[in-house]
Design a protein around this motif. Sequence first.
Motif, PDB file in Angstrom:
ATOM      1  N   GLU A 185      44.599  40.864  32.610  1.00  0.00           N
ATOM      2  CA  GLU A 185      43.216  40.682  33.042  1.00  0.00           C
ATOM      3  C   GLU A 185      42.605  42.053  33.269  1.00  0.00           C
ATOM      4  OE1 GLU A 185      43.175  36.536  35.486  1.00  0.00           O
ATOM      5  OE2 GLU A 185      43.868  38.283  36.566  1.00  0.00           O
ATOM      6  N   ASN A 186      41.380  42.246  32.814  1.00  0.00           N
ATOM      7  CA  ASN A 186      40.682  43.519  32.995  1.00  0.00           C
ATOM      8  C   ASN A 186      39.633  43.380  34.086  1.00  0.00           C
ATOM      9  OD1 ASN A 186      42.029  44.827  30.849  1.00  0.00           O
ATOM     10  ND2 ASN A 186      40.666  43.822  29.379  1.00  0.00           N
ATOM     11  N   PHE A 187      39.581  44.347  34.980  1.00  0.00           N
ATOM     12  CA  PHE A 187      38.584  44.403  36.041  1.00  0.00           C
ATOM     13  C   PHE A 187      37.948  45.783  36.011  1.00  0.00           C
ATOM     14  CE2 PHE A 187      41.833  41.460  37.561  1.00  0.00           C
ATOM     15  CZ  PHE A 187      41.063  40.354  37.861  1.00  0.00           C
ATOM     16  N   THR A 188      36.678  45.860  36.321  1.00  0.00           N
ATOM     17  CA  THR A 188      36.004  47.143  36.392  1.00  0.00           C
ATOM     18  C   THR A 188      35.784  47.482  37.851  1.00  0.00           C
ATOM     19  OG1 THR A 188      34.912  46.686  34.305  1.00  0.00           O
ATOM     20  CG2 THR A 188      33.973  48.437  35.665  1.00  0.00           C
ATOM     21  N   ASN A 189      36.207  48.694  38.237  1.00  0.00           N
ATOM     22  CA  ASN A 189      36.097  49.141  39.627  1.00  0.00           C
ATOM     23  C   ASN A 189      35.428  50.512  39.611  1.00  0.00           C
ATOM     24  OD1 ASN A 189      36.367  49.637  42.301  1.00  0.00           O
ATOM     25  ND2 ASN A 189      38.596  49.827  42.282  1.00  0.00           N
ATOM     26  N   THR A 190      34.169  50.557  39.953  1.00  0.00           N
ATOM     27  CA  THR A 190      33.365  51.787  40.003  1.00  0.00           C
ATOM     28  C   THR A 190      33.508  52.622  38.733  1.00  0.00           C
ATOM     29  OG1 THR A 190      35.097  53.059  41.109  1.00  0.00           O
ATOM     30  CG2 THR A 190      33.513  51.892  42.524  1.00  0.00           C
ATOM     31  N   GLY A 191      33.365  51.966  37.616  1.00  0.00           N
ATOM     32  CA  GLY A 191      33.353  52.675  36.350  1.00  0.00           C
ATOM     33  C   GLY A 191      34.712  52.909  35.722  1.00  0.00           C
ATOM     34  N   THR A 192      35.809  52.652  36.428  1.00  0.00           N
ATOM     35  CA  THR A 192      37.129  52.831  35.820  1.00  0.00           C
ATOM     36  C   THR A 192      37.724  51.457  35.559  1.00  0.00           C
ATOM     37  OG1 THR A 192      38.222  52.921  37.958  1.00  0.00           O
ATOM     38  CG2 THR A 192      37.511  55.012  37.010  1.00  0.00           C
ATOM     39  N   GLY A 193      38.344  51.312  34.433  1.00  0.00           N
ATOM     40  CA  GLY A 193      38.960  50.031  34.089  1.00  0.00           C
ATOM     41  C   GLY A 193      40.362  49.940  34.677  1.00  0.00           C
ATOM     42  N   VAL A 194      40.681  48.794  35.251  1.00  0.00           N
ATOM     43  CA  VAL A 194      42.000  48.564  35.816  1.00  0.00           C
ATOM     44  C   VAL A 194      42.598  47.343  35.123  1.00  0.00           C
ATOM     45  CG1 VAL A 194      43.296  48.016  37.900  1.00  0.00           C
ATOM     46  CG2 VAL A 194      41.302  49.512  38.038  1.00  0.00           C
ATOM     47  N   VAL A 195      43.827  47.462  34.662  1.00  0.00           N
ATOM     48  CA  VAL A 195      44.502  46.358  34.007  1.00  0.00           C
ATOM     49  C   VAL A 195      45.646  45.903  34.908  1.00  0.00           C
ATOM     50  CG1 VAL A 195      45.839  45.643  31.996  1.00  0.00           C
ATOM     51  CG2 VAL A 195      43.923  47.225  31.729  1.00  0.00           C
ATOM     52  N   THR A 196      45.718  44.601  35.155  1.00  0.00           N
ATOM     53  CA  THR A 196      46.840  44.053  35.922  1.00  0.00           C
ATOM     54  C   THR A 196      47.554  43.034  35.053  1.00  0.00           C
ATOM     55  OG1 THR A 196      45.486  42.303  36.875  1.00  0.00           O
ATOM     56  CG2 THR A 196      45.647  44.335  38.136  1.00  0.00           C
ATOM     57  N   VAL A 197      48.841  42.913  35.265  1.00  0.00           N
ATOM     58  CA  VAL A 197      49.651  41.959  34.515  1.00  0.00           C
ATOM     59  C   VAL A 197      50.107  40.874  35.477  1.00  0.00           C
ATOM     60  CG1 VAL A 197      51.747  41.644  33.161  1.00  0.00           C
ATOM     61  CG2 VAL A 197      50.416  43.738  32.924  1.00  0.00           C
ATOM     62  N   GLN A 198      49.885  39.632  35.089  1.00  0.00           N
ATOM     63  CA  GLN A 198      50.258  38.487  35.919  1.00  0.00           C
ATOM     64  C   GLN A 198      51.143  37.551  35.109  1.00  0.00           C
ATOM     65  OE1 GLN A 198      49.343  38.089  39.134  1.00  0.00           O
ATOM     66  NE2 GLN A 198      48.310  40.057  39.020  1.00  0.00           N
ATOM     67  N   ARG A 199      52.112  36.959  35.772  1.00  0.00           N
ATOM     68  CA  ARG A 199      52.925  35.936  35.100  1.00  0.00           C
ATOM     69  C   ARG A 199      52.184  34.610  35.151  1.00  0.00           C
ATOM     70  NH1 ARG A 199      58.791  36.303  37.676  1.00  0.00           N
ATOM     71  NH2 ARG A 199      57.581  35.407  39.334  1.00  0.00           N
ATOM     72  N   SER A 200      52.267  33.865  34.057  1.00  0.00           N
ATOM     73  CA  SER A 200      51.600  32.563  34.018  1.00  0.00           C
ATOM     74  C   SER A 200      52.477  31.464  34.591  1.00  0.00           C
ATOM     75  CB  SER A 200      51.223  32.206  32.580  1.00  0.00           C
ATOM     76  OG  SER A 200      52.392  31.989  31.823  1.00  0.00           O
ATOM     77  N   ASN A 201      53.792  31.695  34.683  1.00  0.00           N
ATOM     78  CA  ASN A 201      54.764  30.714  35.175  1.00  0.00           C
ATOM     79  C   ASN A 201      54.865  29.479  34.296  1.00  0.00           C
ATOM     80  OD1 ASN A 201      55.410  32.363  37.365  1.00  0.00           O
ATOM     81  ND2 ASN A 201      53.717  31.536  38.554  1.00  0.00           N
ATOM     82  N   ILE A 202      54.413  29.559  33.045  1.00  0.00           N
ATOM     83  CA  ILE A 202      54.543  28.442  32.112  1.00  0.00           C
ATOM     84  C   ILE A 202      55.807  28.650  31.294  1.00  0.00           C
ATOM     85  CG2 ILE A 202      53.537  27.223  30.155  1.00  0.00           C
ATOM     86  CD1 ILE A 202      50.806  28.146  31.133  1.00  0.00           C
ATOM     87  N   ARG A 203      56.622  27.618  31.224  1.00  0.00           N
ATOM     88  CA  ARG A 203      57.842  27.660  30.418  1.00  0.00           C
ATOM     89  C   ARG A 203      57.819  26.481  29.451  1.00  0.00           C
ATOM     90  NH1 ARG A 203      61.492  29.606  34.800  1.00  0.00           N
ATOM     91  NH2 ARG A 203      60.401  31.471  35.444  1.00  0.00           N
ATOM     92  N   VAL A 204      58.438  26.669  28.291  1.00  0.00           N
ATOM     93  CA  VAL A 204      58.483  25.611  27.292  1.00  0.00           C
ATOM     94  C   VAL A 204      59.932  25.434  26.843  1.00  0.00           C
ATOM     95  CG1 VAL A 204      57.573  24.781  25.093  1.00  0.00           C
ATOM     96  CG2 VAL A 204      56.196  26.335  26.481  1.00  0.00           C
ATOM     97  N   LEU A 205      60.398  24.187  26.846  1.00  0.00           N
ATOM     98  CA  LEU A 205      61.739  23.843  26.381  1.00  0.00           C
ATOM     99  C   LEU A 205      61.585  22.947  25.154  1.00  0.00           C
ATOM    100  CD1 LEU A 205      64.807  23.999  27.066  1.00  0.00           C
ATOM    101  CD2 LEU A 205      64.494  21.870  28.317  1.00  0.00           C
ATOM    102  N   HIS A 206      62.207  23.339  24.030  1.00  0.00           N
ATOM    103  CA  HIS A 206      62.131  22.588  22.777  1.00  0.00           C
ATOM    104  C   HIS A 206      63.522  22.070  22.438  1.00  0.00           C
ATOM    105  CE1 HIS A 206      58.491  25.088  21.852  1.00  0.00           C
ATOM    106  NE2 HIS A 206      59.221  26.018  22.431  1.00  0.00           N
ATOM    107  N   GLY A 207      63.642  20.819  22.029  1.00  0.00           N
ATOM    108  CA  GLY A 207      64.897  20.263  21.541  1.00  0.00           C
ATOM    109  C   GLY A 207      64.623  19.398  20.320  1.00  0.00           C
ATOM    110  N   MET A 208      65.315  19.688  19.211  1.00  0.00           N
ATOM    111  CA  MET A 208      65.052  18.939  17.969  1.00  0.00           C
ATOM    112  C   MET A 208      66.348  18.658  17.215  1.00  0.00           C
ATOM    113  SD  MET A 208      61.542  20.692  16.673  1.00  0.00           S
ATOM    114  CE  MET A 208      61.895  22.370  17.120  1.00  0.00           C
ATOM    115  N   PHE A 209      66.298  17.620  16.375  1.00  0.00           N
ATOM    116  CA  PHE A 209      67.466  17.154  15.640  1.00  0.00           C
ATOM    117  C   PHE A 209      66.997  16.544  14.333  1.00  0.00           C
ATOM    118  CE2 PHE A 209      70.376  13.654  14.638  1.00  0.00           C
ATOM    119  CZ  PHE A 209      71.603  14.315  14.654  1.00  0.00           C
TER     120      PHE A 209
END
Length: 192
Positions: A74-98
């Motif tokens: 996510e990008n945020f602007t703070n007094t003219g400087t760009g700040v990037v933060t990284v966040q986990r979405s906590n989404i997991r996917v399990l696939h099983g096929m045959f």
Amino acid sequence: MKRIALLIVVAGVCIAPAAHAQNHGEVGAFVDYFRLHETGSNFAGLGGRAAINIVPNVQIEAEMAYDFNRVFTENFTNTGTGVVTVQRSNIRVLHGMFGPKLQTRGPVRVFVTVKGGFTNFRFDSRPATFSTFTSSVDNLRSGNVNATFYPGGGVEAFLGPIGLRVDVGDEIIFAHGAHHNWKVTFGPQIRF
């Protein structure tokens, strides 16, 4: 005694290539890329598969993959400087096929496959570890499990019993209609 031992070694050397050429099955691990079309999200994970020959060019194959947290920025602007933060979405996917895999012969094989199975989506704030994977499998019936149909194909190349495999397909998830999603896997295979 030495003659018997020599006879056993010679028989083993003569029989081993014929037994190996029969190729009774394959096992492998893979890196999995999954593109969830509905949200435009990309997931990556690890998986494994096993296949057993039922006739010379047809195998029955089972696979399971676990896609880890999707990370987004996510990008945020703070007094003219760009700040990037990284966040986990906590989404997991399990696939099983045959399902069946039809393939050509030789050291480089082209194949097509059609599989059925499930896709499970879950939110989990715990770190992605082996224990969170096993708890995801244990809690399948209580989670968001959707039926899946997977037509795909690819190529695998072998040098002796060890090879590499790439396959691409459309993982169709049935949840209030059919939703088409790209899936690509790549990894080593071992023939036995």
